[in-house]
Design a protein around this motif. Structure first.
Motif, short mmCIF file in Angstrom:
data_model
loop_
_atom_site.label_atom_id
_atom_site.label_comp_id
_atom_site.label_asym_id
_atom_site.label_seq_id
_atom_site.Cartn_x
_atom_site.Cartn_y
_atom_site.Cartn_z
N ALA A 65 16.67 71.26 53.38
CA ALA A 65 15.54 70.34 53.57
C ALA A 65 14.97 70.44 54.98
O ALA A 65 13.75 70.40 55.16
CB ALA A 65 15.99 68.90 53.29
N THR A 66 15.83 70.60 55.96
CA THR A 66 15.36 70.71 57.35
C THR A 66 14.48 71.93 57.53
O THR A 66 13.40 71.86 58.10
CB THR A 66 16.56 70.77 58.32
OG1 THR A 66 17.31 69.57 58.21
CG2 THR A 66 16.10 70.97 59.75
N GLY A 82 14.66 69.24 65.19
CA GLY A 82 15.54 68.43 66.05
C GLY A 82 16.23 67.32 65.27
O GLY A 82 17.41 67.04 65.49
N GLY A 83 15.49 66.68 64.36
CA GLY A 83 16.10 65.64 63.53
C GLY A 83 17.22 66.18 62.65
O GLY A 83 18.27 65.55 62.51
N GLY A 84 17.00 67.36 62.09
CA GLY A 84 18.04 67.99 61.26
C GLY A 84 19.28 68.33 62.08
O GLY A 84 20.41 68.16 61.62
N ARG A 85 19.06 68.81 63.31
CA ARG A 85 20.20 69.15 64.16
C ARG A 85 20.99 67.88 64.52
O ARG A 85 22.23 67.91 64.57
CB ARG A 85 19.74 69.87 65.41
CG ARG A 85 19.26 71.28 65.13
CD ARG A 85 18.87 71.99 66.39
NE ARG A 85 19.99 72.32 67.23
CZ ARG A 85 20.71 73.42 67.15
NH1 ARG A 85 20.43 74.31 66.22
NH2 ARG A 85 21.71 73.64 67.97
N LEU A 86 20.27 66.79 64.78
CA LEU A 86 20.97 65.54 65.09
C LEU A 86 21.79 65.05 63.89
O LEU A 86 22.94 64.59 64.05
CB LEU A 86 19.98 64.46 65.51
CG LEU A 86 19.36 64.62 66.88
CD1 LEU A 86 18.28 63.57 67.11
CD2 LEU A 86 20.42 64.53 67.96
N LEU A 87 21.23 65.14 62.68
CA LEU A 87 21.96 64.73 61.49
C LEU A 87 23.17 65.62 61.25
O LEU A 87 24.24 65.14 60.86
CB LEU A 87 21.04 64.73 60.27
CG LEU A 87 20.01 63.61 60.23
CD1 LEU A 87 19.05 63.81 59.07
CD2 LEU A 87 20.72 62.26 60.12
#
Length: 192
Positions: free
Chosen positions: A33-34, A159-164
């Motif tokens: 999804a990312t 960046g959001g995917g990496r944080l998750l």
């Protein structure tokens, strides 16, 4: 010597495996999804920006037009230390399309006398503007703006995917520590 890894298996994250945890499956879908969201976001933002910049510059080319203006005062001659092709600022006056007189500052040749004709660009209200970008310059500006905005927009879901993923990894490590605390001491028992 490199370790033998075996044949490369496509879509290995989604294959059945008895050792796969729920967090592994969640991470595989999160990764998919990312990347999909990153590509779509970057592409759409870049194309929208390029189109907006291109249409704005085309509108400027259509609305802005050259006008003949006259210098109001004599301008100083070119100094020997400055480049001879450098232009200087001077006050100019012109008449707008509606017949109203206007004055403003424009770049002129050094040493121009009062009343020297100068070509200036004005908008539809008669205000001074810069020369509009040509079609090729507009295409380059639109392309560069689209790439810059597209890359910046794509960085957000990436960046959001990496944080998750980092959060999932932290939860896995906490789960691993809890299980190790539970079963680790049992290894010290002797059988026999």
């Amino acid at each position: 010597m490199a370790a033998f890894r075996g044949p490369r298996v496509w879509l290995w994250r989604w294959r059945r495996n008895p050792l796969r945890r729920r967090s592994d499956e969640l991470e595989s879908w999160l990764l998919l999804a990312t990347w999909a969201l990153t590509l779509v976001t970057g592409l759409l933002a870049g194309l929208a920006t390029a189109h907006a910049v291109e249409s704005s510059l085309a509108q400027q080319r259509a609305e802005w037009h050259p006008v003949l203006a006259l210098t109001s005062k004599n301008t100083p001659a070119a100094s020997t230390s400055a480049a001879s092709h450098e232009r200087v600022w001077a006050e100019v006056r012109w008449t707008a399309a509606d017949g109203s007189p206007h004055t403003g500052q424009a770049r002129v040749e050094p040493g121009s006398t009062a009343g020297t004709p100068v070509v200036v660009w004005t908008d539809r209200d008669g205000r001074l503007v810069t020369k509009p970008a040509s079609a090729s310059q507009a295409g380059l500006r639109a392309g560069m703006s689209g790439v810059l905005v597209g890359a910046s927009a794509a960085a957000v879901p990436l960046g959001g995917g990496r944080l998750l993923r980092r959060r999932l990894e932290r939860q896995r490590m906490e789960q691993w520590d809890a299980e190790w605390e539970k079963f680790g001491p049992q290894w010290g028992w002797k059988t026999g």
